[in-house]
Design a protein around this motif. Structure first.
Motif, PDB file in Angstrom:
ATOM      1  N   ALA A   9       0.827  -1.202   0.000  1.00  0.00           N
ATOM      2  CA  ALA A   9       0.000   0.000   0.000  1.00  0.00           C
ATOM      3  C   ALA A   9       0.865   1.258   0.000  1.00  0.00           C
ATOM      4  CB  ALA A   9      -0.937  -0.005   1.203  1.00  0.00           C
ATOM      5  N   ALA A  10       1.918   1.249   0.812  1.00  0.00           N
ATOM      6  CA  ALA A  10       2.827   2.400   0.854  1.00  0.00           C
ATOM      7  C   ALA A  10       3.535   2.586  -0.485  1.00  0.00           C
ATOM      8  CB  ALA A  10       3.846   2.217   1.970  1.00  0.00           C
ATOM      9  N   GLY A  11       3.926   1.485  -1.101  1.00  0.00           N
ATOM     10  CA  GLY A  11       4.563   1.574  -2.417  1.00  0.00           C
ATOM     11  C   GLY A  11       3.630   2.114  -3.482  1.00  0.00           C
ATOM     12  N   GLU A  12       2.373   1.677  -3.430  1.00  0.00           N
ATOM     13  CA  GLU A  12       1.395   2.183  -4.398  1.00  0.00           C
ATOM     14  C   GLU A  12       1.155   3.674  -4.203  1.00  0.00           C
ATOM     15  OE1 GLU A  12      -3.203   1.517  -5.876  1.00  0.00           O
ATOM     16  OE2 GLU A  12      -2.421   0.272  -4.259  1.00  0.00           O
ATOM     17  N   LEU A  13       1.018   4.089  -2.950  1.00  0.00           N
ATOM     18  CA  LEU A  13       0.831   5.516  -2.678  1.00  0.00           C
ATOM     19  C   LEU A  13       2.037   6.333  -3.132  1.00  0.00           C
ATOM     20  CD1 LEU A  13      -0.886   5.530   0.809  1.00  0.00           C
ATOM     21  CD2 LEU A  13      -1.849   6.358  -1.339  1.00  0.00           C
ATOM     22  N   ALA A  14       3.234   5.810  -2.895  1.00  0.00           N
ATOM     23  CA  ALA A  14       4.446   6.512  -3.318  1.00  0.00           C
ATOM     24  C   ALA A  14       4.528   6.634  -4.832  1.00  0.00           C
ATOM     25  CB  ALA A  14       5.681   5.791  -2.778  1.00  0.00           C
ATOM     26  N   ALA A  15       4.124   5.597  -5.534  1.00  0.00           N
ATOM     27  CA  ALA A  15       4.144   5.645  -7.004  1.00  0.00           C
ATOM     28  C   ALA A  15       3.137   6.666  -7.531  1.00  0.00           C
ATOM     29  CB  ALA A  15       3.851   4.265  -7.571  1.00  0.00           C
ATOM     30  N   ALA A  21       3.193  14.396  -8.538  1.00  0.00           N
ATOM     31  CA  ALA A  21       4.144  15.469  -8.245  1.00  0.00           C
ATOM     32  C   ALA A  21       4.924  15.854  -9.508  1.00  0.00           C
ATOM     33  CB  ALA A  21       5.098  15.045  -7.134  1.00  0.00           C
ATOM     34  N   LEU A  22       5.319  14.862 -10.280  1.00  0.00           N
ATOM     35  CA  LEU A  22       6.024  15.149 -11.533  1.00  0.00           C
ATOM     36  C   LEU A  22       5.123  15.919 -12.497  1.00  0.00           C
ATOM     37  CD1 LEU A  22       8.579  14.750 -13.247  1.00  0.00           C
ATOM     38  CD2 LEU A  22       7.563  12.648 -14.079  1.00  0.00           C
ATOM     39  N   LEU A  23       3.876  15.498 -12.602  1.00  0.00           N
ATOM     40  CA  LEU A  23       2.926  16.212 -13.461  1.00  0.00           C
ATOM     41  C   LEU A  23       2.757  17.653 -13.004  1.00  0.00           C
ATOM     42  CD1 LEU A  23       0.877  16.045 -15.792  1.00  0.00           C
ATOM     43  CD2 LEU A  23      -0.822  15.378 -14.093  1.00  0.00           C
ATOM     44  N   ALA A  47      -2.953  11.027  -4.698  1.00  0.00           N
ATOM     45  CA  ALA A  47      -2.528   9.635  -4.519  1.00  0.00           C
ATOM     46  C   ALA A  47      -3.524   8.879  -3.649  1.00  0.00           C
ATOM     47  CB  ALA A  47      -1.136   9.597  -3.895  1.00  0.00           C
ATOM     48  N   LEU A  48      -3.989   9.515  -2.583  1.00  0.00           N
ATOM     49  CA  LEU A  48      -4.993   8.863  -1.730  1.00  0.00           C
ATOM     50  C   LEU A  48      -6.289   8.609  -2.502  1.00  0.00           C
ATOM     51  CD1 LEU A  48      -4.509  10.754   1.637  1.00  0.00           C
ATOM     52  CD2 LEU A  48      -4.055   8.343   1.182  1.00  0.00           C
ATOM     53  N   ALA A  49      -6.708   9.585  -3.289  1.00  0.00           N
ATOM     54  CA  ALA A  49      -7.930   9.421  -4.077  1.00  0.00           C
ATOM     55  C   ALA A  49      -7.767   8.336  -5.139  1.00  0.00           C
ATOM     56  CB  ALA A  49      -8.315  10.747  -4.726  1.00  0.00           C
ATOM     57  N   ARG A  51      -5.712   5.717  -5.090  1.00  0.00           N
ATOM     58  CA  ARG A  51      -5.673   4.394  -4.461  1.00  0.00           C
ATOM     59  C   ARG A  51      -7.061   3.981  -3.997  1.00  0.00           C
ATOM     60  NH1 ARG A  51      -5.287   1.047  -0.402  1.00  0.00           N
ATOM     61  NH2 ARG A  51      -3.613  -0.413  -0.129  1.00  0.00           N
ATOM     62  N   SER A  52      -7.796   4.913  -3.432  1.00  0.00           N
ATOM     63  CA  SER A  52      -9.161   4.609  -2.996  1.00  0.00           C
ATOM     64  C   SER A  52     -10.050   4.226  -4.174  1.00  0.00           C
ATOM     65  CB  SER A  52      -9.757   5.804  -2.262  1.00  0.00           C
ATOM     66  OG  SER A  52      -9.010   6.101  -1.113  1.00  0.00           O
ATOM     67  N   ALA A  53      -9.927   4.937  -5.268  1.00  0.00           N
ATOM     68  CA  ALA A  53     -10.723   4.631  -6.455  1.00  0.00           C
ATOM     69  C   ALA A  53     -10.348   3.268  -7.025  1.00  0.00           C
ATOM     70  CB  ALA A  53     -10.532   5.716  -7.506  1.00  0.00           C
ATOM     71  N   ARG A  54      -9.058   2.963  -7.051  1.00  0.00           N
ATOM     72  CA  ARG A  54      -8.632   1.659  -7.563  1.00  0.00           C
ATOM     73  C   ARG A  54      -9.152   0.528  -6.687  1.00  0.00           C
ATOM     74  NH1 ARG A  54      -5.907  -2.357  -6.463  1.00  0.00           N
ATOM     75  NH2 ARG A  54      -4.928  -1.409  -4.664  1.00  0.00           N
ATOM     76  N   ARG A  55      -9.102   0.711  -5.376  1.00  0.00           N
ATOM     77  CA  ARG A  55      -9.609  -0.310  -4.469  1.00  0.00           C
ATOM     78  C   ARG A  55     -11.119  -0.462  -4.582  1.00  0.00           C
ATOM     79  NH1 ARG A  55      -7.911  -0.545   1.389  1.00  0.00           N
ATOM     80  NH2 ARG A  55      -8.895  -2.548   1.081  1.00  0.00           N
ATOM     81  N   ALA A  56     -11.826   0.639  -4.835  1.00  0.00           N
ATOM     82  CA  ALA A  56     -13.275   0.563  -4.973  1.00  0.00           C
ATOM     83  C   ALA A  56     -13.665  -0.219  -6.228  1.00  0.00           C
ATOM     84  CB  ALA A  56     -13.877   1.963  -5.025  1.00  0.00           C
ATOM     85  N   VAL A  57     -12.869  -0.110  -7.258  1.00  0.00           N
ATOM     86  CA  VAL A  57     -13.190  -0.799  -8.519  1.00  0.00           C
ATOM     87  C   VAL A  57     -12.746  -2.255  -8.491  1.00  0.00           C
ATOM     88  CG1 VAL A  57     -12.614  -0.862 -10.976  1.00  0.00           C
ATOM     89  CG2 VAL A  57     -13.141   1.314  -9.884  1.00  0.00           C
TER      90      VAL A  57
END
Length: 60
Positions: A9-15, A21-23, A47-49, A51-57
């Protein structure tokens, strides 16, 4: 939550954060301290949004 899922989860959030941030840095015209702080905060929220959206789907 096991240590492995916490690490994933931490790795996904970091990615997600790194991508957002780059964008942000590509799209702004001036790069000063305040812009970096606001960009980092906005990237963290995005990033939080994301990850939450990916988990919801797709589920946990």
């Amino acid at each position: 939550m096991s240590p492995r899922t916490t690490l994933l989860a931490a790795g996904e959030l970091a990615a997600w954060w790194a991508g957002f941030a780059l964008l942000w840095l590509v799209l702004i015209s001036t790069v000063d301290t305040l812009e970096r702080v606001i960009g980092a905060a906005a990237a963290a929220l995005g990033a939080l949004a994301a990850r939450s959206a990916r988990r919801a789907v797709s589920g946990p």
